[in-house]
Design a protein around this motif. Structure first.
Motif, PDB file in Angstrom:
ATOM      1  N   ALA A 127       0.818  -1.207   0.000  1.00 19.36           N
ATOM      2  CA  ALA A 127       0.000   0.000   0.000  1.00 19.36           C
ATOM      3  C   ALA A 127       0.852   1.257   0.000  1.00 19.36           C
ATOM      4  N   ALA A 128       1.963   1.242   0.766  1.00 21.98           N
ATOM      5  CA  ALA A 128       2.816   2.433   0.860  1.00 21.98           C
ATOM      6  C   ALA A 128       3.424   2.807  -0.495  1.00 21.98           C
ATOM      7  N   TYR A 142       1.636   7.010  10.410  1.00 18.24           N
ATOM      8  CA  TYR A 142       0.331   7.080   9.735  1.00 18.24           C
ATOM      9  C   TYR A 142       0.017   5.679   9.219  1.00 18.24           C
ATOM     10  N   ASP A 143      -1.233   5.450   8.886  1.00 16.59           N
ATOM     11  CA  ASP A 143      -1.674   4.121   8.458  1.00 16.59           C
ATOM     12  C   ASP A 143      -2.208   4.200   7.035  1.00 16.59           C
ATOM     13  N   VAL A 144      -1.544   3.462   6.140  1.00 19.71           N
ATOM     14  CA  VAL A 144      -2.040   3.307   4.771  1.00 19.71           C
ATOM     15  C   VAL A 144      -2.134   1.807   4.508  1.00 19.71           C
ATOM     16  N   SER A 145      -3.295   1.365   4.033  1.00 16.64           N
ATOM     17  CA  SER A 145      -3.509  -0.076   3.858  1.00 16.64           C
ATOM     18  C   SER A 145      -4.598  -0.303   2.812  1.00 16.64           C
ATOM     19  N   SER A 166      -6.977   2.959   2.003  1.00 14.60           N
ATOM     20  CA  SER A 166      -7.317   4.075   2.889  1.00 14.60           C
ATOM     21  C   SER A 166      -6.037   4.598   3.530  1.00 14.60           C
ATOM     22  N   LEU A 167      -6.048   5.907   3.817  1.00 14.72           N
ATOM     23  CA  LEU A 167      -4.944   6.549   4.526  1.00 14.72           C
ATOM     24  C   LEU A 167      -5.524   7.164   5.789  1.00 14.72           C
ATOM     25  N   GLU A 173      -8.627   5.365  -4.180  1.00 18.41           N
ATOM     26  CA  GLU A 173      -8.520   4.293  -5.169  1.00 18.41           C
ATOM     27  C   GLU A 173      -7.338   4.546  -6.103  1.00 18.41           C
ATOM     28  N   VAL A 174      -6.774   3.449  -6.558  1.00 17.84           N
ATOM     29  CA  VAL A 174      -5.696   3.506  -7.554  1.00 17.84           C
ATOM     30  C   VAL A 174      -6.113   2.608  -8.723  1.00 17.84           C
TER      31      VAL A 174
END
Length: 497
Positions: A127-128, A142-145, A166-167, A173-174
């Motif tokens: 995700a990062a 921070y949380d990105v997943s 989500s961050l 979305e990608v």
């Protein structure tokens, strides 16, 4: 009270008023300063958000006891959350006290689109890695997943797919595009073909591979090769997949030319037909080039008059793709005898003398005995000219010369399926007459002499129907000088021993 004393008392009273006012003013100013400038404990957190998320002052305030009762305000009316790292000026208020301070804001931008080459392996998605400027927030928690776990990249079909992430709880979305952008691979093959042989573009490549092979490939010539020219040429093969990826491969094409003239098989030595009968010139006749490929051929029989007894000529002609031409003249005899009668006699006789299970050599012996019992030798010195006429004479008159014996033998041998051909004595000074006999190759034993005339049968008592070249030379040298003297270049090799 004197006026001067009264005036002095008034001055003293004003001094008291002014001193009190100064005290009150000093106390007010001190309270104001203390209210606005007295320090209190606080803590702020650096904030990491997505580009486009709203920015409010409270997002910098952690949910701790220390920050209870603290109000956070922007110094500026509105803070623009531009991508990257920035410093935000804040005002903290508690009771009547306030503090001006700064906080760090990190605005991260997701990657809008990533691409992957279909069929290729890749490390698992992180995700990062889908944040374009994640490096600015190194060391900041921070949380990105992924909110929906993605497949491994090599499991996605060709097309567009949406990755959901989500961050810090904010969804984004990608777009994942899986595409086939690589041309097919193949190993070119050089070919050698015979002139005129058709070739396909698929013949010039092997080990064809493409990641989207299951969807189909298109293999074609850039320019159609010419298989009718006797030289090598470079052939370009285009291989394209359904996504428009293509490559061109070069291969060599060599053309083998015909080195020998074409040949006929089944061509009769003589064609005989009864007056006013249809002649089937092509039945049983084929033409081949020296590669064994069947050729078209023509028959020129314009000079044959099927209504008039006589000797004529039919010309068989064929040519190969290299320009080699073969032309063979076949005598055509229109006779007055009943050819059907001869055919019926031959068929009936073979049915009587041949048995199931006989070898061709045994059949040849039975035919030889039949001719011996049917015909008696007589020197005719001319007369009949065709095989059917001679056979008819043998059947009806039951006598004749070597040509009569030979003709009846030829019809019987041919109808029985035994390979045979006519052979004649060399025309030289030793003999004023000719002699005609047969060569046969029963059971693929090799070509041998086969002479059914009565004179030869007397000499060859032990093996009178099937003899070798050495036996023929023995007769020629010891009994009849030059009897079996023939031109060997006109015939196949005869077994010697």
């Amino acid at each position: 009270m004197p006026a001067n004393k009264k005036k002095q008392n008034m001055k003293n009273l004003w001094k008291i008023y002014l001193s009190a006012f100064a005290v009150f003013l000093a106390l007010g100013l001190g309270l104001y300063w203390w209210t606005n400038h007295a320090l209190f404990d606080y803590e702020l957190t650096p904030v990491v958000i997505l580009e486009g998320q709203p920015v409010t002052p409270d997002i910098f305030v952690p949910d701790t006891e220390k920050m209870q009762g603290v109000t956070v305000l922007f110094h500026e009316p509105q803070v623009q959350a531009a991508p990257g790292e920035s410093t935000v000026s804040l005002k903290l208020e508690r009771d009547l006290r306030s503090i001006d301070t700064d906080a760090k804001l990190y605005v991260l931008t997701p990657i809008k689109e990533i691409t992957h080459e279909f069929g290729e392996s890749a490390p698992p998605l992180r995700a990062a890695d889908l944040i374009s400027n994640a490096n600015i927030a190194q060391g900041i928690p921070y949380d990105v997943s992924f909110t929906k776990q993605p497949l491994s990249l090599d499991k996605y079909a060709i097309g567009e797919h949406t990755l959901q992430l989500s961050l810090n709880g904010a969804p984004f979305e990608v777009n994942l595009i899986v595409a086939d952008t690589k041309p097919p691979a193949a190993t070119p093959l050089d070919l050698i073909v015979m002139i005129g042989d058709p070739v396909r573009p698929e013949d010039f490549v092997t080990d064809v591979f493409d990641h989207s092979l299951g969807a189909g490939l298109f293999i074609s010539f850039v320019e159609e090769p010419n298989v009718f020219i006797g030289r090598s040429q470079i052939v370009q093969i285009l291989i394209e997949d359904i996504y428009g990826n293509f490559d061109i491969f070069n291969a060599s094409l060599s053309i083998k030319l015909n080195e020998s003239s074409p040949t006929f098989t089944g061509l009769p030595a003589v064609i005989e037909s009864t007056v006013d009968n249809t002649i089937l010139y092509r039945v049983g006749v084929s033409a081949f080039d020296d590669f064994g490929r069947e050729l078209e051929f023509s028959v020129d029989a314009d000079n044959v008059d099927p209504f008039t007894v006589g000797a004529y000529t039919a010309i068989y002609k064929t040519g190969d793709l290299s320009g080699n031409v073969t032309s063979v003249e076949v005598p055509v005899y229109i006779v007055s005898i009943n050819v059907e009668y001869v055919d019926n006699w031959v068929n009936y006789t073979l049915a009587q003398i041949l048995r199931d299970g006989m070898t061709q050599l045994e059949q040849a012996q039975a035919i030889w005995k039949c001719v011996q019992n049917t015909v008696s030798y007589i020197d005719m010195r001319g007369g009949v000219k065709t095989v059917y006429e001679a056979a008819y004479h043998a059947i009806t008159a039951r006598r004749g010369d070597c040509y009569i014996f030979y003709s009846l033998s030829e019809l019987l041998l041919t109808r029985a399926g035994i390979p045979n051909m006519r052979i004649e004595r060399r025309d030289d000074r030793w003999y004023s007459s000719t002699h005609i006999w047969s060569l046969i190759n029963p059971d693929e034993l090799g070509w041998h002499h086969y002479d059914s005339s009565i004179t030869t049968s007397i000499i060859l008592r032990d093996q009178r129907y099937f003899f070798t070249q050495s036996q023929a030379e023995y007769i020629t040298s010891n009994f009849r000088w030059g009897y079996y003297d023939y031109d060997p270049e006109l015939y196949p090799d005869v077994v010697y021993e």
